[in-house]
Design a protein around this motif. Sequence first.
Motif, mmCIF file in Angstrom:
data_model
loop_
_atom_site.group_PDB
_atom_site.id
_atom_site.type_symbol
_atom_site.label_atom_id
_atom_site.label_comp_id
_atom_site.label_asym_id
_atom_site.label_seq_id
_atom_site.Cartn_x
_atom_site.Cartn_y
_atom_site.Cartn_z
ATOM 1 N N LEU A 64 4.217 -2.367 3.605
ATOM 2 C CA LEU A 64 5.678 -2.398 3.744
ATOM 3 C C LEU A 64 6.383 -3.145 2.609
ATOM 4 C CD1 LEU A 64 7.455 -0.979 5.707
ATOM 5 C CD2 LEU A 64 7.645 -3.068 7.046
ATOM 6 N N PRO A 65 5.814 -4.237 2.077
ATOM 7 C CA PRO A 65 6.457 -4.828 0.892
ATOM 8 C C PRO A 65 6.584 -3.838 -0.264
ATOM 9 C CG PRO A 65 4.928 -6.394 1.846
ATOM 10 C CD PRO A 65 4.711 -5.091 2.574
ATOM 11 N N ALA A 66 5.665 -2.898 -0.368
ATOM 12 C CA ALA A 66 5.771 -1.863 -1.400
ATOM 13 C C ALA A 66 6.941 -0.932 -1.110
ATOM 14 C CB ALA A 66 4.467 -1.077 -1.494
ATOM 15 N N THR A 67 7.195 -0.673 0.169
ATOM 16 C CA THR A 67 8.361 0.134 0.537
ATOM 17 C C THR A 67 9.651 -0.582 0.151
ATOM 18 O OG1 THR A 67 7.104 1.009 2.414
ATOM 19 C CG2 THR A 67 9.483 1.354 2.433
ATOM 20 N N VAL A 68 9.697 -1.884 0.387
ATOM 21 C CA VAL A 68 10.862 -2.672 -0.011
ATOM 22 C C VAL A 68 11.041 -2.622 -1.527
ATOM 23 C CG1 VAL A 68 11.858 -4.995 -0.039
ATOM 24 C CG2 VAL A 68 10.670 -4.167 2.008
ATOM 25 N N ALA A 69 9.936 -2.737 -2.265
ATOM 26 C CA ALA A 69 10.006 -2.654 -3.725
ATOM 27 C C ALA A 69 10.504 -1.283 -4.167
ATOM 28 C CB ALA A 69 8.637 -2.947 -4.328
ATOM 29 N N PRO A 108 -4.556 -9.620 9.392
ATOM 30 C CA PRO A 108 -3.445 -9.050 10.168
ATOM 31 C C PRO A 108 -2.224 -9.961 10.269
ATOM 32 C CG PRO A 108 -5.522 -8.570 11.240
ATOM 33 C CD PRO A 108 -5.845 -9.486 10.100
ATOM 34 N N ALA A 109 -2.434 -11.247 10.501
ATOM 35 C CA ALA A 109 -1.297 -12.162 10.628
ATOM 36 C C ALA A 109 -0.512 -12.241 9.319
ATOM 37 C CB ALA A 109 -1.782 -13.548 11.038
ATOM 38 N N ALA A 110 -1.223 -12.264 8.197
ATOM 39 C CA ALA A 110 -0.547 -12.328 6.899
ATOM 40 C C ALA A 110 0.193 -11.031 6.607
ATOM 41 C CB ALA A 110 -1.572 -12.616 5.794
ATOM 42 N N ALA A 115 5.319 -8.352 5.870
ATOM 43 C CA ALA A 115 6.196 -7.218 6.169
ATOM 44 C C ALA A 115 7.554 -7.691 6.661
ATOM 45 C CB ALA A 115 5.532 -6.314 7.207
ATOM 46 N N LEU A 116 7.553 -8.615 7.606
ATOM 47 C CA LEU A 116 8.819 -9.107 8.159
ATOM 48 C C LEU A 116 9.620 -9.873 7.111
ATOM 49 C CD1 LEU A 116 7.525 -10.305 11.649
ATOM 50 C CD2 LEU A 116 9.005 -8.336 11.201
ATOM 51 N N LEU A 117 8.944 -10.692 6.308
ATOM 52 C CA LEU A 117 9.643 -11.499 5.312
ATOM 53 C C LEU A 117 10.236 -10.627 4.202
ATOM 54 C CD1 LEU A 117 10.309 -14.438 4.583
ATOM 55 C CD2 LEU A 117 8.220 -14.485 3.210
ATOM 56 N N SER A 118 9.470 -9.647 3.748
ATOM 57 C CA SER A 118 9.963 -8.799 2.655
ATOM 58 C C SER A 118 11.161 -7.965 3.087
ATOM 59 C CB SER A 118 8.840 -7.893 2.138
ATOM 60 O OG SER A 118 8.409 -6.990 3.146
ATOM 61 N N THR A 119 11.137 -7.444 4.312
ATOM 62 C CA THR A 119 12.278 -6.651 4.778
ATOM 63 C C THR A 119 13.508 -7.525 5.018
ATOM 64 O OG1 THR A 119 11.422 -6.822 7.049
ATOM 65 C CG2 THR A 119 10.867 -4.844 5.811
ATOM 66 N N ALA A 120 13.288 -8.765 5.423
ATOM 67 C CA ALA A 120 14.420 -9.656 5.680
ATOM 68 C C ALA A 120 15.069 -10.132 4.386
ATOM 69 C CB ALA A 120 13.961 -10.853 6.507
ATOM 70 N N LEU A 121 14.272 -10.332 3.333
ATOM 71 C CA LEU A 121 14.788 -10.903 2.091
ATOM 72 C C LEU A 121 15.053 -9.865 1.008
ATOM 73 C CD1 LEU A 121 12.516 -14.101 1.793
ATOM 74 C CD2 LEU A 121 14.807 -13.897 2.780
ATOM 75 N N LEU A 206 14.604 -1.158 8.009
ATOM 76 C CA LEU A 206 13.176 -1.450 7.833
ATOM 77 C C LEU A 206 12.727 -2.676 8.615
ATOM 78 C CD1 LEU A 206 12.276 -0.752 4.083
ATOM 79 C CD2 LEU A 206 11.599 0.542 6.107
ATOM 80 N N LEU A 207 13.665 -3.575 8.919
ATOM 81 C CA LEU A 207 13.285 -4.710 9.764
ATOM 82 C C LEU A 207 12.889 -4.212 11.153
ATOM 83 C CD1 LEU A 207 12.954 -7.733 10.021
ATOM 84 C CD2 LEU A 207 15.360 -7.910 10.635
#
Length: 263
Positions: A64-69, A108-110, A115-121, A206-207
């Motif tokens: 998901l961070p790649a989707t944000v990028a 999994p936790a990381a 995912a949550l942090l990248s979509t939020a920021l 995305l969030l």
Amino acid sequence: MLLKLALVGASVLVSSLAARRFGHAVGGTIAGLPMIAGTIMGFVLLQETPAQASAIAVATLSCLPATVAHVICFAWCATRWRWGAALAAANAVFLSLGAALLALRLPPAAACAAALLSTALGALALPRLPLSAAAVTIPRVELACRVVAAMAMGWLVMRTAGVAPASVSGLLLAVPITGNVLPSFTLPRYGAAATAALLAGFLRGLLGFASFFVALRAGLGWASPAAAYGLAWLTALLAALALRRDRGAAAAGAASSRLDPRQ
């Protein structure tokens, strides 16, 4: 397969109609929700074991961070290039970063936290272009073209998601189908500011996407697949409602500031 493709087309149609009625940002937010990937995941749950479905959910969150990028890259490229170049650059960023993230094999936790942090920021990195919220004129022929393009991309994803290894399936489920289709139509017709507004809304959606897969992965650890799937959708909808409330409060605060002569 036809039912799945119809759902993909319907999600793009709903997002486009929302943009036509409420503006690009609202259409983008709806497009960012897991209407396509969540539906595909429902079919995966019917065909695969809970362990395999959980692995796909983690792989999707890892990408998901790649989707944000991808979204950020498309928005910035839209300020300088035409839609084809912006689309190619954004997908190159997505595929390269997504493959790198999968190679890291995040726990999994990381993966959930990233995912949550990248979509939020992610919205903080988008270009700030002035655009007033307003309804959008989208001709019927363009609506049809959007739906056809999305169904073609959805067909490619569905051919491998759930059949390929979990890591590849996760990467495919993270492919922003609406995030590719909608800005590619928005940029040439409505310009860079409208595209940036659309993609800012997409990041808000995305969030809800991330919340869906985090809840699904957690639910599969203790509940039945059906219950976990229902919990995931409930979580995504609650996230979407929270975003709408926060956006409404921000708009009301901005309006109050303009009307208050002391500010």
